[in-house]
Design an enzyme around this catalytic site. Structure first.
Site, PDB file in Angstrom:
ATOM      1  N   HIS A 239       0.824  -1.206   0.000  1.00  0.00           N
ATOM      2  CA  HIS A 239       0.000   0.000   0.000  1.00  0.00           C
ATOM      3  C   HIS A 239       0.862   1.262   0.000  1.00  0.00           C
ATOM      4  O   HIS A 239       0.496   2.265  -0.618  1.00  0.00           O
ATOM      5  CB  HIS A 239      -0.988   0.041   1.173  1.00  0.00           C
ATOM      6  N   HIS A 266       3.298  10.459   2.785  1.00  0.00           N
ATOM      7  CA  HIS A 266       2.849  11.467   1.817  1.00  0.00           C
ATOM      8  C   HIS A 266       3.703  12.735   1.826  1.00  0.00           C
ATOM      9  O   HIS A 266       4.033  13.278   0.774  1.00  0.00           O
ATOM     10  CB  HIS A 266       1.397  11.835   2.078  1.00  0.00           C
TER      11      HIS A 266
HETATM   12 ZN   LIG Z   1      -3.065   5.282   0.908  1.00  0.00          ZN
END
Ligand SMILES: [Zn+2]
Length: 314
Positions: A239, A266
């Site tokens: 993921h 991120h």
């Molecule tokens: Zn994700």
């Protein structure tokens, strides 16, 4: 000479519209989303149908605050949690699409990119009359933050080497793969996002996971996985690769090079995109057909689901 561009090096869009509906993970808001075919050269553009069709192109220039998800913002108009959809589009080989949403967030669906890839497989892709342009990496660009690291290096294809190190029960894992081989749909798309039960109350209080449920994430506690079984033994690192592909889509072109990430997320992914965009000596635009020797090009691309599923080889 490597010859003329084959269909593998031409841009693609969807054969027809695809609709999704569901809640946004962070906002909890119900969202209707429609993916609409777009002309060659237009890229991936989000369109807020609830705000006079205001458009936000998916580029690094429009990256907004990044914490638990990657969001885009232009002139204070936001579109949140774009990374799984962008990952599916890049991973499956969709270059041009308009993403209509009637709210501020992309629906989380099952927490993976599988619903997108399944929809692309059944709808099919249309090959367009324009050569795909890649961002070919010419020299390394790296971002380090304590024990977190991410770097991009010259290389044929699009290789990702990702290492994670989380608390029990995830532990450490590594995934290494070549996205250009067309393995995305099978190896990466089904991997779901995940979260720790212990963080849930805090995140809910912060308003970060109003749409969270066992249907859209793997839920973990210190005792183990709360809603198994996993889709892969190493679903967590897969993921992270899915997220990375989505975040790197904000470079605006497919990357040709090798990406190495350790304990990243991120914020690190998008920091790399922004550093890369600022260093104009680190990359060049390149067309696929002169990027690889013709033989390896044919082999890797023939395994691509995008290629097999494209009914109209222009
Ligand atoms: Zn994700």
């Amino acid at each position: 000479m490597n010859g003329t561009p084959g269909p593998a090096h031409l841009e693609r869009t969807l054969q027809s519209d695809i609709s999704f509906s569901g809640v946004g993970l962070h906002s909890g808001a119900m969202v209707q989303m429609r993916l609409v075919p777009a002309p060659a050269g237009s890229g991936i553009v989000f369109r807020r149908t609830d705000l006079d069709n205001f458009e936000i192109p998916a580029t690094g220039r429009n990256v907004a605050k990044v914490s638990y998800a990657t969001s885009l913002m232009r002139q204070s108009v936001l579109i949140q949690t774009t990374e799984h959809l962008l990952s599916a589009l890049i991973g499956f080989g969709v270059d041009n699409v308009i993403v209509e949403v009637d709210n501020l967030e992309v629906p989380i669906l099952d927490g993976s990119a599988l619903p997108y890839v399944q929809a692309f497989e059944s709808t099919g892709l249309r090959v367009q009359r324009r050569r795909r342009e890649y961002l070919r990496i010419l020299k390394e660009v790296e971002v380090r933050d304590g024990s977190k690291f991410i770097g991009v290096y010259p290389g044929a294809g699009y290789t990702i080497d990702y290492t994670i190190d989380f608390p029990h029960p995830i532990g450490s894992a590594n995934f290494r793969g070549d996205l250009a081989s067309g393995a995305y749909a099978r190896l990466i798309a089904p991997a779901r996002t995940f979260g720790f039960k212990e963080d849930e109350a805090m995140l809910r209080n912060m308003g970060l996971i109003r749409g969270a449920s066992e249907a859209c994430a793997i839920i973990l506690s210190r005792h183990g996985i709360q809603n198994g079984p996993l889709r892969f033994d190493d679903e967590f690192v897969r993921h992270k690769v899915l997220d990375l592909i989505g975040d790197l889509a904000l470079a605006g072109r497919r990357i040709q090079g090798r990406v190495v990430a350790e304990r990243a997320g991120h914020a690190m992914h998008t920091a790399l995109v922004q550093k890369l965009m600022r260093d104009r000596s680190a990359w060049e635009f390149a067309h696929g057909y002169d990027a690889l020797p013709e033989t390896s090009q044919t082999e890797t691309q023939s395994a691509s689901p995008a290629l097999r599923l494209a009914p109209a080889h222009a």
